[in-house]
Design an enzyme around this catalytic site. Structure first.
Site, mmCIF file in Angstrom:
data_model
loop_
_atom_site.group_PDB
_atom_site.id
_atom_site.type_symbol
_atom_site.label_atom_id
_atom_site.label_comp_id
_atom_site.label_asym_id
_atom_site.label_seq_id
_atom_site.Cartn_x
_atom_site.Cartn_y
_atom_site.Cartn_z
ATOM 1 N N GLU A 138 0.810 -1.220 0.000
ATOM 2 C CA GLU A 138 0.000 0.000 0.000
ATOM 3 C C GLU A 138 0.843 1.270 0.000
ATOM 4 O O GLU A 138 0.565 2.218 -0.729
ATOM 5 C CB GLU A 138 -0.957 0.010 1.208
ATOM 6 C CG GLU A 138 -2.221 -0.828 1.021
ATOM 7 C CD GLU A 138 -2.006 -2.317 1.205
ATOM 8 O OE1 GLU A 138 -0.905 -2.726 1.595
ATOM 9 O OE2 GLU A 138 -2.966 -3.086 0.965
ATOM 10 N N HIS A 191 -11.520 -4.949 9.787
ATOM 11 C CA HIS A 191 -12.058 -4.737 8.441
ATOM 12 C C HIS A 191 -13.364 -3.959 8.437
ATOM 13 O O HIS A 191 -14.097 -3.985 7.465
ATOM 14 C CB HIS A 191 -12.278 -6.079 7.736
ATOM 15 C CG HIS A 191 -11.026 -6.714 7.244
ATOM 16 N ND1 HIS A 191 -9.985 -7.043 8.068
ATOM 17 C CD2 HIS A 191 -10.630 -7.082 5.996
ATOM 18 C CE1 HIS A 191 -9.015 -7.590 7.357
ATOM 19 N NE2 HIS A 191 -9.380 -7.629 6.091
#
Ligand SMILES: Cc1ncc(C[n+]2csc(CCOP(=O)(O)OP(=O)(O)O)c2C)c(N)n1
Lengths: 373, 330
Positions: B60, B129
């Site tokens: 990322e 999440h």
């Protein structure tokens, strides 16, 4: 002589001295052998390298002085001892090639072609500086010469440089990106992520690691499991090479070769320049963690003095010629200081001018004591 | 005028923008061959090729940073961060780099890019999440943060974000992807920094964004059937924040409830409550209430997860309590 990752011998001959303050590992000492013959380049070029190295040396001495006079604030990281690396690297780039650096960047800014006055003015926080005084020592920028910024977060510049190379590749340009960093940077995740991406996508970026063996007070052996950093390139199927960073001509040759290869093929590469940091991490750091042996080695390796001697003994330069260059450089730095001193401070009324490139409704322009409504 | 999903609106707008500007390209994990974790980019690799739809390694920080660098040279990257939870790995590149490049170099460079990322809970995805951490980004000058709640907003704000010369964090929500709405064919771009008044009313102001803006509209409709007139403000843009619109509304209605999917303490609702205090204190007939997620790492077990997240019921209850406090007569 350069070592390459593909031809390297096994690491560390004997004791690796993980915590030691001295430079260990056989290959390090090999770096001082066999300086590249000055004849490889024209006398004018060699004299110009000397001029630039002297200019950066003198500039940095004056930057330190400005700091003690409180004309320069914040952090101030100098290139003292790394001038041969700086000049060798920058001479390998075209003006249209791009450079990303870390915070130790004054020398790079000058060698990439920015007027020393603009660089000093940035240190002084003036509107005439490379970033209008908004950046300071760590954040210089100049689109004209392709300096795409100095960055203060260790490793922060590495993904950006990779992305600039992606843009070049996207457009089919022939520019190359050079990404400068220190040895300590090679342990940051962003470094590894970017090396992998650059290799995967075949991007024209040359990652340059200046191994001055120290990241603040931490030695390369303390921080890097493989302290011969160029070998890290192997993990990304990238060409890696190590060069003596005290030898401007050798740095120029290696960097030039890798840059031109990247230009032709788009292949990234990594170059490790083994250098010395003569002083502390920044102007205020007395470097007490350094042992005397190591400090002495850094002093002895003084690349500016060594190159002067080399040029004089090779008859590329005589004493008078050298002294003349030194006088001219001194005058340049005096002029840079005068320019910075005479330049205006930014007007507080401009505080909100550079938050957004596209102005927006409801952008807060509140000063600390102002009410919200 | 077509009725399409939020997902379709995003997909169609991306495609259109790619067709009209060569410099727009997509970059992120699983967006090409896999067609996107939430299928926003379905078919785009096939249509535009690997140069324009770039699958990345799981890195990322590396690929967000690469997008920033590419944007500095004038490309218009649209980054897909699989979910906002993973954006934390790229926090340095977003906060220290993308957001600062224009300011710290004195306006010489900028990073025109869009970071698309879904947030939100309710899918039993567990604590790592299911977060609403858009506040981390809305806190940072130099970034813009937008949060469309309807398919039409998704289109109008995505167009605006792509036309913008600054980095824009574009917050999507897992719960919204399948919601439907009318999207006019020739919609102009939205104006970043402007809130929307999605229902007008005179009894109470409900302020929300993203999923909770749609919940607020639902609740306002329910209340309307009982003769309660609620005004709903969808913030749309978390930075810059349109304080004027919400303060103006509270000055009219005299009370407010804020609906947010993030955590209460230091959350976006806290900023809005403070703004109301700054701009409408004298007009308030009751304390400003906030309906926010419970302050726990979001549990997996369904009843617990449901209890932790704000809903139409919890918002409805809070609105009634506020109306009771001001002596509202139905
Ligand atoms: C991410 C991050 N961690 C820590 C620091 C503090 N810091 C600034 S410079 C530095 C040492 C870096 O060493 P190196 O990469 O070898 O570069 P050099 O200073 O030798 O040029 C550290 C730890 C920082 N700026 N950024």
């Amino acid at each position: 002589m350069a070592e390459t990752a593909t031809r390297s011998k096994p690491a560390g001959s004997g004791s690796k001295g993980r915590r030691g303050g001295t430079r260990s590992g056989g290959s390090r000492s090999q770096q001082s052998q066999g300086k590249t013959a000055p004849q490889a380049e024209s006398p004018e070029t060699l004299r110009d390298y000397f001029r630039q190295m002297s200019l950066i040396r003198r500039f940095e001495e004056r930057a330190a002085q400005g700091y003690t006079q409180a004309k320069v604030g914040g952090y101030c990281h100098l290139n003292l001892g790394e001038e041969a690396t700086v000049v060798g690297l920058m001479s390998a780039l075209r003006r249209s090639d791009y450079l990303f650096t870390n915070y130790r960047e004054h020398g790079y800014a000058i060698a990439k072609g920015i007027e020393p006055g603009k660089v000093m003015a940035e240190l002084y926080g003036r509107t005439t500086g490379t970033s209008k005084g908004l950046g300071g020592s760590m954040h210089m920028f100049d689109t004209e010469v392709g300096l795409l910024g100095g960055y203060g977060i260790v490793g922060g510049q590495v993904p950006l440089a990779t992305g600039a190379a992606l843009a070049i590749d996207y457009r089919g340009g022939d520019e190359v990106v050079m990404c400068q960093m220190g040895d300590g940077t090679t342990n940051i995740g962003a470094f590894h992520e970017s090396m992998n991406i650059a290799a995967l996508w075949n991007l024209p970026v040359v990652f340059v690691v200046i191994n001055n063996y120290l990241g603040m007070g931490t030695t390369v052996e303390m921080s890097s499991a493989e302290s011969e950093l160029y070998k890290r390139a192997v993990a990304y199927r990238m060409h890696g090479e190590r060069v003596d960073g005290n030898d401007v001509v050798a740095v120029r040759e290696a960097a030039g070769r890798l840059v031109e290869h990247a230009r032709k093929t788009g292949e990234p590469a990594m170059l490790e320049a083994v250098s010395h940091r003569m002083k502390g991490h920044s102007v205020v750091d007395p470097a007490k963690y350094r042992n005397s042996e190591d400090a002495e080695a850094a002093r002895e390796a003084d690349p500016v003095a060594a190159f002067r001697e080399q040029l004089v003994s090779a008859n590329v330069l005589d004493e008078d010629g050298a002294a003349e260059i030194e006088r001219a450089v001194q005058a340049d730095v005096d002029a840079a200081v005068a320019f910075a001193d005479d330049s205006p401070h930014p007007d507080p009324a401009t505080l909100f001018d550079y938050t957004y490139a596209t102005p927006v409704a409801n952008d807060s322009r509140r000063l600390p004591a102002d009410p919200v409504f | 005028m077509a009725v399409i999903t939020y997902r379709q609106a995003l997909h169609d707008t991306l495609r259109e923008e790619m067709l009209s500007d060569e410099n727009v390209f997509l970059i992120g994990e699983e967006i090409g061959v896999f067609e996107g974790s939430y299928k926003i980019t379905a078919g785009l690799l096939e249509e535009f090729g690997e140069k324009r739809v770039r699958d990345t390694p799981i890195a990322e920080e590396g690929f967000v940073g690469a997008a920033v660098g590419a944007a500095m040279l004038g490309l218009r990257p649209v980054v897909e961060l699989m979910t906002i939870n993973f954006s934390l790995l790229a926090l340095d590149q977003i906060v220290n780099h993308a957001a600062k490049i224009y300011g710290m170099f004195g306006g010489q460079s900028n990073a025109p890019m869009v970071l698309r990322t879904p947030g939100g809970g309710g899918q039993q995805l567990g604590a790592t999440h299911s977060q609403n951490i858009e506040l981390y980004y809305a806190f940072v000058p130099g970034l813009k943060v937008v949060a469309p709640s309807t398919p039409a907003d998704a289109r109008a704000l995505l167009k605006a974000s792509l036309a913008d010369n600054d980095p824009v964090l574009f917050l999507e929500n897992l719960a919204l992807y399948n919601t439907k709405g009318e999207v006019p064919d020739d919609m102009p771009p939205a104006e970043i920094g402007r809130a929307g008044v999605t229902r007008t009313g005179s009894d109470i102001t409900i302020i929300g964004y993203s999923r909770m803006a749609t919940v607020a509209t639902q609740v306002a409709d329910q209340l309307g059937e009982e003769g309660i007139s609620a005004e709903v403000i969808d913030l749309r843009s978390l930075r810059p924040l349109d304080r004027e619109t919400l303060v103006e509304s509270v000055r009219k209605t005299g009370c407010a409830v804020i609906a947010e999917d993030d955590w209460l303490t230091y959350g976006i609702g806290a900023e809005i409550a403070a703004s109301i205090s700054d701009g409408a204190f004298d007009y308030l007939d009751a304390p400003v209430r906030r309906v926010a997620a419970a302050e726990v790492p979001l549990p997996y077990a369904k009843p617990l997860e449901r209890a932790a997240l704000p809903s139409a019921e919890s918002l409805n209850a809070a609105v009634r309590q506020t109306l009771d406090a001001v002596g509202h007569r139905r």
